[in-house]
Design a protein around this motif. Structure first.
Motif, PDB file in Angstrom:
ATOM      1  N   GLU A   1      24.078  37.400  29.710  1.00  0.00           N
ATOM      2  CA  GLU A   1      25.313  38.044  30.731  1.00  0.00           C
ATOM      3  C   GLU A   1      26.272  38.317  29.829  1.00  0.00           C
ATOM      4  O   GLU A   1      26.680  37.671  28.829  1.00  0.00           O
ATOM      5  N   PRO A   2      26.852  39.472  29.864  1.00  0.00           N
ATOM      6  CA  PRO A   2      27.960  40.060  29.403  1.00  0.00           C
ATOM      7  C   PRO A   2      29.349  39.004  29.438  1.00  0.00           C
ATOM      8  O   PRO A   2      29.287  38.223  30.399  1.00  0.00           O
ATOM      9  N   VAL A   3      30.103  39.172  28.354  1.00  0.00           N
ATOM     10  CA  VAL A   3      31.219  38.324  28.202  1.00  0.00           C
ATOM     11  C   VAL A   3      32.450  38.921  29.138  1.00  0.00           C
ATOM     12  O   VAL A   3      32.514  40.350  29.133  1.00  0.00           O
ATOM     13  N   ALA A   4      32.747  38.515  30.404  1.00  0.00           N
ATOM     14  CA  ALA A   4      33.777  39.020  31.117  1.00  0.00           C
ATOM     15  C   ALA A   4      34.944  38.161  30.981  1.00  0.00           C
ATOM     16  O   ALA A   4      35.123  36.963  31.582  1.00  0.00           O
ATOM     17  N   VAL A   5      36.152  39.020  30.728  1.00  0.00           N
ATOM     18  CA  VAL A   5      37.468  38.088  30.803  1.00  0.00           C
ATOM     19  C   VAL A   5      38.476  38.857  31.275  1.00  0.00           C
ATOM     20  O   VAL A   5      38.520  40.374  31.617  1.00  0.00           O
ATOM     21  N   THR A   6      39.486  38.178  32.179  1.00  0.00           N
ATOM     22  CA  THR A   6      40.462  38.792  32.735  1.00  0.00           C
ATOM     23  C   THR A   6      41.996  38.191  32.213  1.00  0.00           C
ATOM     24  O   THR A   6      41.795  37.103  31.642  1.00  0.00           O
ATOM     25  N   ALA A   7      42.815  39.131  32.255  1.00  0.00           N
ATOM     26  CA  ALA A   7      44.410  38.807  31.741  1.00  0.00           C
ATOM     27  C   ALA A   7      45.428  39.012  32.904  1.00  0.00           C
ATOM     28  O   ALA A   7      45.166  40.092  33.564  1.00  0.00           O
ATOM     29  N   ALA A   8      46.315  37.925  33.170  1.00  0.00           N
ATOM     30  CA  ALA A   8      46.959  38.071  34.105  1.00  0.00           C
ATOM     31  C   ALA A   8      48.067  39.056  33.740  1.00  0.00           C
ATOM     32  O   ALA A   8      48.457  38.844  32.530  1.00  0.00           O
ATOM     33  N   PRO A   9      48.859  39.653  34.395  1.00  0.00           N
ATOM     34  CA  PRO A   9      49.829  40.790  34.199  1.00  0.00           C
ATOM     35  C   PRO A   9      50.898  39.881  33.303  1.00  0.00           C
ATOM     36  O   PRO A   9      51.405  38.704  33.821  1.00  0.00           O
ATOM     37  N   PRO A  10      51.952  40.389  32.475  1.00  0.00           N
ATOM     38  CA  PRO A  10      53.013  39.980  31.997  1.00  0.00           C
ATOM     39  C   PRO A  10      54.145  39.730  32.772  1.00  0.00           C
ATOM     40  O   PRO A  10      54.297  40.533  34.015  1.00  0.00           O
ATOM     41  N   PRO A  11      55.095  39.127  32.440  1.00  0.00           N
ATOM     42  CA  PRO A  11      56.311  38.740  33.523  1.00  0.00           C
ATOM     43  C   PRO A  11      56.867  40.063  33.998  1.00  0.00           C
ATOM     44  O   PRO A  11      57.302  40.298  35.240  1.00  0.00           O
ATOM     45  N   HIS A  12      57.285  41.174  33.337  1.00  0.00           N
ATOM     46  CA  HIS A  12      57.699  42.469  33.510  1.00  0.00           C
ATOM     47  C   HIS A  12      56.899  43.126  34.864  1.00  0.00           C
ATOM     48  O   HIS A  12      57.604  43.518  35.794  1.00  0.00           O
ATOM     49  N   ILE A  13      55.943  43.092  34.463  1.00  0.00           N
ATOM     50  CA  ILE A  13      54.779  43.707  35.602  1.00  0.00           C
ATOM     51  C   ILE A  13      54.560  43.093  36.804  1.00  0.00           C
ATOM     52  O   ILE A  13      54.807  43.396  37.945  1.00  0.00           O
ATOM     53  N   SER A  14      54.504  41.591  36.684  1.00  0.00           N
ATOM     54  CA  SER A  14      54.579  40.753  37.757  1.00  0.00           C
ATOM     55  C   SER A  14      55.666  40.708  38.568  1.00  0.00           C
ATOM     56  O   SER A  14      55.640  40.851  39.608  1.00  0.00           O
ATOM     57  N   ALA A  15      56.922  41.024  38.007  1.00  0.00           N
ATOM     58  CA  ALA A  15      58.268  40.996  38.776  1.00  0.00           C
ATOM     59  C   ALA A  15      58.336  42.512  39.602  1.00  0.00           C
ATOM     60  O   ALA A  15      58.798  42.244  40.718  1.00  0.00           O
ATOM     61  N   THR A  16      57.853  43.434  39.046  1.00  0.00           N
ATOM     62  CA  THR A  16      57.654  44.707  40.003  1.00  0.00           C
ATOM     63  C   THR A  16      56.456  44.730  40.811  1.00  0.00           C
ATOM     64  O   THR A  16      56.853  45.275  41.970  1.00  0.00           O
ATOM     65  N   LEU A  17      55.654  44.175  40.499  1.00  0.00           N
ATOM     66  CA  LEU A  17      54.584  44.014  41.697  1.00  0.00           C
ATOM     67  C   LEU A  17      55.166  43.244  42.914  1.00  0.00           C
ATOM     68  O   LEU A  17      55.160  43.889  43.943  1.00  0.00           O
ATOM     69  N   ALA A  18      55.872  42.276  42.621  1.00  0.00           N
ATOM     70  CA  ALA A  18      56.454  41.280  43.641  1.00  0.00           C
ATOM     71  C   ALA A  18      57.489  42.251  44.243  1.00  0.00           C
ATOM     72  O   ALA A  18      57.638  42.206  45.438  1.00  0.00           O
ATOM     73  N   ALA A  19      58.268  43.148  43.679  1.00  0.00           N
ATOM     74  CA  ALA A  19      59.398  43.895  44.186  1.00  0.00           C
ATOM     75  C   ALA A  19      58.935  44.824  45.250  1.00  0.00           C
ATOM     76  O   ALA A  19      59.522  45.111  46.103  1.00  0.00           O
ATOM     77  N   LEU A  20      57.909  45.285  44.729  1.00  0.00           N
ATOM     78  CA  LEU A  20      57.195  46.525  45.547  1.00  0.00           C
ATOM     79  C   LEU A  20      56.215  46.077  46.666  1.00  0.00           C
ATOM     80  O   LEU A  20      55.675  46.901  47.513  1.00  0.00           O
ATOM     81  N   GLY A  21      56.135  44.582  46.586  1.00  0.00           N
ATOM     82  CA  GLY A  21      55.237  44.162  47.829  1.00  0.00           C
ATOM     83  C   GLY A  21      53.559  44.256  47.411  1.00  0.00           C
ATOM     84  O   GLY A  21      52.930  44.180  48.426  1.00  0.00           O
ATOM     85  N   PHE A  22      53.309  44.525  46.103  1.00  0.00           N
ATOM     86  CA  PHE A  22      51.790  44.691  45.970  1.00  0.00           C
ATOM     87  C   PHE A  22      51.388  43.160  45.612  1.00  0.00           C
ATOM     88  O   PHE A  22      52.107  42.421  44.840  1.00  0.00           O
ATOM     89  N   SER A  23      50.140  42.963  46.110  1.00  0.00           N
ATOM     90  CA  SER A  23      49.590  41.631  45.728  1.00  0.00           C
ATOM     91  C   SER A  23      48.700  41.940  44.575  1.00  0.00           C
ATOM     92  O   SER A  23      48.192  42.863  44.017  1.00  0.00           O
ATOM     93  N   TYR A  24      48.311  40.827  43.699  1.00  0.00           N
ATOM     94  CA  TYR A  24      47.368  41.039  42.448  1.00  0.00           C
ATOM     95  C   TYR A  24      46.820  39.630  42.262  1.00  0.00           C
ATOM     96  O   TYR A  24      47.322  38.595  42.337  1.00  0.00           O
ATOM     97  N   PRO A  25      45.340  39.845  42.307  1.00  0.00           N
ATOM     98  CA  PRO A  25      44.674  41.241  42.406  1.00  0.00           C
ATOM     99  C   PRO A  25      44.796  41.713  43.774  1.00  0.00           C
ATOM    100  O   PRO A  25      44.756  41.077  44.838  1.00  0.00           O
ATOM    101  N   PRO A  26      44.804  43.093  43.864  1.00  0.00           N
ATOM    102  CA  PRO A  26      45.244  43.817  44.903  1.00  0.00           C
ATOM    103  C   PRO A  26      44.014  44.030  45.912  1.00  0.00           C
ATOM    104  O   PRO A  26      42.943  43.637  45.336  1.00  0.00           O
ATOM    105  N   THR A  27      43.995  43.722  47.204  1.00  0.00           N
ATOM    106  CA  THR A  27      42.881  43.757  48.182  1.00  0.00           C
ATOM    107  C   THR A  27      42.462  44.880  48.982  1.00  0.00           C
ATOM    108  O   THR A  27      41.519  45.150  49.416  1.00  0.00           O
ATOM    109  N   ARG A  28      43.737  45.821  48.870  1.00  0.00           N
ATOM    110  CA  ARG A  28      43.646  47.154  49.719  1.00  0.00           C
ATOM    111  C   ARG A  28      44.776  48.016  49.462  1.00  0.00           C
ATOM    112  O   ARG A  28      45.631  47.686  48.779  1.00  0.00           O
ATOM    113  N   ALA A  29      44.450  49.293  49.746  1.00  0.00           N
ATOM    114  CA  ALA A  29      45.742  50.236  49.213  1.00  0.00           C
ATOM    115  C   ALA A  29      46.344  50.429  50.619  1.00  0.00           C
ATOM    116  O   ALA A  29      45.943  50.297  51.688  1.00  0.00           O
ATOM    117  N   ASP A  30      47.725  50.062  50.481  1.00  0.00           N
ATOM    118  CA  ASP A  30      48.722  50.160  51.477  1.00  0.00           C
ATOM    119  C   ASP A  30      48.706  51.371  52.130  1.00  0.00           C
ATOM    120  O   ASP A  30      48.578  52.599  51.596  1.00  0.00           O
TER     121      ASP A  30
END
Length: 234
Positions: free
Chosen positions: A205-234
């Motif tokens: 099996e391949p090595v599969a790794v994920t990384a959470a967004p850093p604070p500045h991106i997380s803050a913008t995601l929250a301010a714009l109302g985007f969920s992460y990981p996103p589940t749908r296009a608004d």
């Protein structure tokens, strides 16, 4: 960065590779201006091996997220072949000003250096550029901004940044390729290497790794109302 701090950024480790969560704003290796670099701290990542790991690829200074290191020469040789052949799958997220016309598609624009004196700066060059392809998917949009998932199929310098600017939706915080850049005190670049998949061992099996967004991106995601990981296009 202390040894404990860089060790805390290890997302995956085995006998061949490491995947670390690169912080934004820190170059991976030395440039002409000098200063602190990420690879200066790799000795803290030996974990019992005689040599420090080395970079299998690179991320821009401003880009955060999954960065793959090889732990010895054979592993680095294997990684070099995997990256060169396009077998390593890289997934990025970006917050852009504006959105692509289509909700899903492929950007296929050849890229070349702007000039020999501009270092890594790139441009779209249909005549002399190297083939460069990025797949994208719209994950959300709000207040004139969009959240995109991106999969570069080639690995040109600044590829995602140039491609998105070329189709009219530059990345938030872009200071090189945006025709109307923000002031110097504007936001950091909102580009994040969210996941990587490496088929390191044949018949495994391949090595599969994920990384959470850093604070500045997380803050913008929250301010714009985007969920992460996103589940749908608004």
């Amino acid at each position: 960065m202390t040894p404990d701090e860089i060790q805390a950024r290890v997302l995956y480790r085995d006998g061949l590779i490491l995947v670390i969560d690169k912080p934004p704003g820190l170059p991976v290796h030395a440039g002409p201006k000098g200063g602190e670099t990420l690879d200066q701290h790799f000795d803290a990542l030996r974990f019992g091996l005689p040599r420090a790991p080395e970079l299998a690829h690179r991320l821009d200074r401003e880009t955060s997220g999954c960065l793959v290191l090889g732990r010895h020469r054979k592993a680095l040789a294997r990684l070099g072949k995997l990256f060169a052949s396009g077998r390593v799958e890289k997934t990025y997220i970006a917050i852009t000003r504006g959105r692509p016309r289509e909700a899903q598609g492929r950007i296929d624009l050849p890229l070349a250096k702007r000039s020999e004196t501009r270092g890594w700066w790139m441009k779209v060059d249909p005549e002399n550029g190297l083939p460069s392809t990025t797949d994208y998917r719209l994950m959300g949009e709000s207040d004139g901004f969009a959240l995109l998932e991106l999969k570069p199929l080639t690995g040109r310098t600044h590829q995602i940044r140039v491609h998105l600017a070329a189709i009219g939706c530059p990345i938030l915080g872009e200071r090189i390729y945006d025709k109307s850049p923000p002031p110097p005190a504007g936001p950091m670049l909102h580009l994040h290497a969210a996941a990587v998949t490496v088929p390191m061992r044949e018949n495994h099996e391949p090595v599969a790794v994920t990384a959470a967004p850093p604070p500045h991106i997380s803050a913008t995601l929250a301010a714009l109302g985007f969920s992460y990981p996103p589940t749908r296009a608004d």
